[in-house]
Every structure is written in structure tokens, then in C-alpha cells.
Design an enzyme around this catalytic site. Structure first.
Site, PDB file in Angstrom:
ATOM      1  N   GLN A   1     -32.495  37.065  43.224  1.00 53.57           N
ATOM      2  CA  GLN A   1     -33.424  36.783  42.655  1.00 53.57           C
ATOM      3  C   GLN A   1     -33.049  35.288  41.356  1.00 53.57           C
ATOM      4  OE1 GLN A   1     -36.684  36.335  44.714  1.00 53.57           O
ATOM      5  NE2 GLN A   1     -35.786  37.375  45.849  1.00 53.57           N
TER       6      GLN A   1
ATOM      7  N   CYS B   1     -38.033  42.008  53.434  1.00 52.64           N
ATOM      8  CA  CYS B   1     -37.188  42.123  54.257  1.00 52.64           C
ATOM      9  C   CYS B   1     -37.320  43.726  54.819  1.00 52.64           C
ATOM     10  CB  CYS B   1     -35.816  43.036  53.927  1.00 52.64           C
ATOM     11  SG  CYS B   1     -34.913  41.561  52.984  1.00 52.64           S
TER      12      CYS B   1
ATOM     13  N   HIS C   1     -30.271  30.934  49.929  1.00 56.02           N
ATOM     14  CA  HIS C   1     -30.767  30.560  50.875  1.00 56.02           C
ATOM     15  C   HIS C   1     -32.653  31.225  49.620  1.00 56.02           C
ATOM     16  CE1 HIS C   1     -33.157  34.604  52.265  1.00 56.02           C
ATOM     17  NE2 HIS C   1     -31.738  34.976  52.280  1.00 56.02           N
TER      18      HIS C   1
ATOM     19  N   GLY D   1     -26.900  37.718  50.697  1.00 53.08           N
ATOM     20  CA  GLY D   1     -26.904  39.027  49.884  1.00 53.08           C
ATOM     21  C   GLY D   1     -26.667  39.746  50.219  1.00 53.08           C
ATOM     22  N   THR D   2     -27.265  40.550  51.095  1.00 53.58           N
ATOM     23  CA  THR D   2     -26.899  41.944  51.861  1.00 53.58           C
ATOM     24  C   THR D   2     -25.748  42.328  52.303  1.00 53.58           C
ATOM     25  OG1 THR D   2     -29.644  41.755  53.228  1.00 53.58           O
ATOM     26  CG2 THR D   2     -27.807  43.728  53.707  1.00 53.58           C
TER      27      THR D   2
END
Length: 398
Positions: free
Chosen positions: A189, A340, A211, A74-75
Site C-alpha cells: 500500500q 481479499c 496493480h 504481493g501475496t
């Protein structure tokens, strides 16, 4: 107190255990050799895994296979969308310096925006939210109207990772679309928790990761319309439409596809089950700690709604980090917000944006439920929370 050795995991928003089907799909290919860019038989077999996985993801998310660009998670997907779209749009028209987003985004969005503002000449505007953590649409409309031609893109998350509030993505698309401004959404999410259909949503780019949906770590995707130009972050072999170079990981991609397919198919039943557990958790915790309170959108489905497995609760007179560690000592794992940024004793930027003062923004815990959550997990938390809150308040009052 939990049974000795019993592990209660209430942090699925940080990461959720792999689904058996995803684990099987990934491990079945770990021993296979073959670079998906090689032309020999082993390479073609690896390419088949990648392309079949791409088709599976496309069917699950309502997009075309060619829209799916594989990333490390995602990042990277957020960074690729924000920087890549901004650079491409600015190259087409140097006036397009503005990026509009919200004050409650994940740091995977906020930090690239800070970097673009400091190093890339971007003018970043973080739009306000209400006390439920929902974007102020009038602020978005007014900001665009000031100078539509200067806006490079709009980025609004589908669902907030801390308080669980869903954002009015359809209305964001409608407002931005009036001026042909592309919209990116961080849906990390949302996928598997609420209905997500890329084509129906009208967004131009959507970030997801493995994940969070029962897939492996280190793999994700940016779903991006083929007609939207995106400048690459990484240059090399020209893989993934020349947007994201690098040797592909067929086993992880197979696991990602299996997890997305399974989680999307099970989404309605999953949402109903974990929402019932969540509602029971909230009700019983508030009974034990009467002055505790829920942050975010209501759980009754009114307004734009919230993630079914999210319960973000404030405990006045406590420090969230203290509560977390006291619960952890009892075998109950949760979070003070985004993993994070965990470990750093600072108020939640999400709660501050919602109007909480710094003290209120530090006294909360996020309990997030997932596919392995049970009624016994909720019962264990309810049994522990009273003594834990009492002890945390005693420590703070010294």
C-alpha cells in the site's frame, strides 16, 4: 444520486487503474517473442527488457538492481519473504523458531504465518497495536528481549491496507537490528503513496505489487538484500537468484517498472492532491452523518501518519456490507476492508485488534482514492451517503 451510467470508483486500495505509461510499456512488448533465459537474439532482447526494468525499479526504490526479485504479486512476495527467510534462518540455527509480526497484517502475511505455525514448527507472535492501528513498540522490544536468539525474523507492514495507519518501520528496524534480526515489510500500500526508500529504511526485505501502483495485475517483486539467505518456494530453472524459478514475463515486468517509476516520481504531488480530496470527503461525510467516525491515525499528520488516500469511516447502526451494496446500486464503489476477504460477513480483524467490539468492526467502510479520483467523486459520495445510511439503519432495525 449519481448520474445514470456514471461510475464512481473509491476502491483504489484494492486495485487502481493502470497508468497510461505502464499500459504503453506493457502493450508495446506483448507481440514480442523471446524467453529471457534463451541465448539467441530474441531471448537477449527479452532479457534486456527485464534487466532495464530491474534497474528502473532499483533507482525508484533506493535499492540495487540485484536486490529486486520478480514475483507474481504481493501475496507471493509476502509468502516468499516469510517462509524463505524463516526456513533459511532456521537451517542456520534450529533455535530460531519465533516470528514476530502484528495483529493487523494483511492476510497475505497472516495466513502464511498460520501455516508456518501449524506445519513449519514456527512460534508466531502477533504483537498488539493501539487504538489508531499503530504497533506497540514496547511490546516488540519486550518480546525480542525475552530471547533474542530464538527470533527468526520480524514482519511489520509499512502501511495498513484497511485503516491506512503508517507503521514505525524505522524504529522496528532499529530495535531488531540491535540483535541482527532481519525485518520484512509488506509495502504493497505504501509504494507510490508515501516515500519509500529501501536502503534508507534499513529493512531487509520489502514486498510490492503492480496493480496497486498503476501497473498490471499478476506481477510484483520482493526487494531483498543479496546478503540475506532466502530459501525458494518454487524450484525449477533457477531464475531470480535461484530464489524464484519460473519463466519471466517481460511485458508485465516492463509495465510494473514504468508504473513504479511514474508513481514514485509523482508521489509528492499525488499525496498532496488525494489527501486534500480525502480530507474533504471525511469532513463532508461527517457533516451529513454526525455520529460517523474516522478509524486509524489522524489526518492532520500527527503521530506516524496515514496513507493520503485512505478514509476508513464507521457508521453506527449499520452493517458495512449493506452500506457497500446500497452505494454500489448508486454507482459508487468502495470496500468494507481488504478485497481479499470481502464477501465474507465477518468483523474486521484490524478493527478488533484496535479495540473495537465485533459490532463496531462490522459497521465500517473504506474509501480509498487514487490517481483518477476527482472532486466530483467525493461530491457523489456525499450526496448519496445520507440516504444510504438511513436506509441501512432502517433495514437493520427491523
Amino acid at each position: 444520486m449519481t448520474t445514470p451510467g456514471r461510475h464512481v470508483y473509491l476502491d483504489h486500495a484494492a486495485t487502481t487503474p493502470m497508468l497510461p505509461v505502464a499500459l504503453d510499456a506493457m502493450t508495446a512488448r506483448l507481440a514480442s517473442v523471446g524467453n529471457a533465459n534463451s541465448l539467441h537474439a530474441s531471448g537477449r532482447a527479452a532479457r534486456r527488457v527485464v534487466e532495464e526494468s530491474r534497474e528502473t525499479i532499483a533507482r525508484s526504490l533506493g535499492c540495487r538492481p540485484g536486490d529486486v526479485v520478480f514475483t507474481s504479486g504481493g501475496t507471493e512476495s509476502d509468502n516468499l519473504a516469510l517462509k524463505g527467510i524463516y526456513w533459511a534462518r532456521r537451517a542456520e540455527d534450529p533455535r530460531r523458531l519465533r516470528i514476530l509480526s502484528t495483529a493487523i497484517e494483511h492476510h497475505a502475511v497472516l495466513d502464511p504465518l498460520v501455516w508456518l505455525g501449524e506445519e513449519g514448527g514456527a512460534e508466531v507472535e502477533l504483537l498488539p497495536v493501539d487504538d489508531k492501528g499503530v504497533l506497540d513498540l514496547e511490546a516488540l522490544r519486550d518480546s525480542i528481549a525475552r530471547d533474542p536468539g530464538s527470533v527468526a525474523l520480524v514482519s511489520v507492514m509499512w502501511a495498513n491496507n484497511e485503516v491506512g495507519s503508517l507503521q514505525p518501520v524505522d524504529q522496528v528496524v532499529r530495535i531488531a537490528g540491535e540483535h541482527d534480526i532481519p525485518v520484512h515489510t509488506d509495502a504493497v500500500q505504501a509504494v507510490g503513496s508515501v516515500p519509500v526508500d529501501f536502503e534508507a529504511s534499513g529493512v531487509d526485505a520489502l514486498s510490492l505489487t503492480g496493480h496497486k501502483v498503476g501497473g498490471p495485475y499478476g506481477v510484483g517483486a520482493l526487494v531483498v538484500r543479496r546478503d540475506l539467505r532466502v530459501s525458494p518456494l518454487v524450484h525449477g530453472g533457477g531464475q531470480e537468484r535461484d530464489i524464484r524459478s519460473g519463466t519471466l514475463d517481460p511485458p508485465a515486468i516492463a509495465g510494473l517498472a514504468a508504473a513504479i517509476e511514474a508513481s514514485v516520481k509523482a508521489q509528492p504531488e499525488h499525496a498532496e492532491r488525494v489527501a486534500a480530496l480525502r480530507d474533504d470527503l471525511v469532513r463532508r461525510v461527517l457533516e451529513v452523518v454526525p455520529d460517523a467516525h474516522l478509524h486509524g491515525a489522524p489526518t492532520d499528520g500527527t503521530g506516524v501518519g496515514r496513507l493520503p488516500g485512505n478514509a476508513h469511516i464507521g457508521f453506527p447502526g449499520c452493517e458495512g456490507d449493506s452500506l457497500l451494496m446500497l452505494l454500489d446500486a448508486r454507482g459508487i464503489e468502495c470496500s468494507t476492508g481488504s478485497a481479499c476477504s470481502a464477501g465474507v460477513p465477518q468483523p474486521s480483524h484490524v478493527l478488533l485488534a484496535m479495540g473495537c467490539d465485533p459490532d463496531q468492526a462490522r459497521h465500517s467502510l473504506r474509501f480509498s482514492l487514487g490517481h483518477t479520483s476527482t472532486a466530483a467523486d467525493v461530491a457523489a459520495l456525499v450526496e448519496a451517503i445520507g440516504p444510504v445510511v438511513e436506509r441501512a439503519r432502517g433495514v437493520r432495525s427491523r
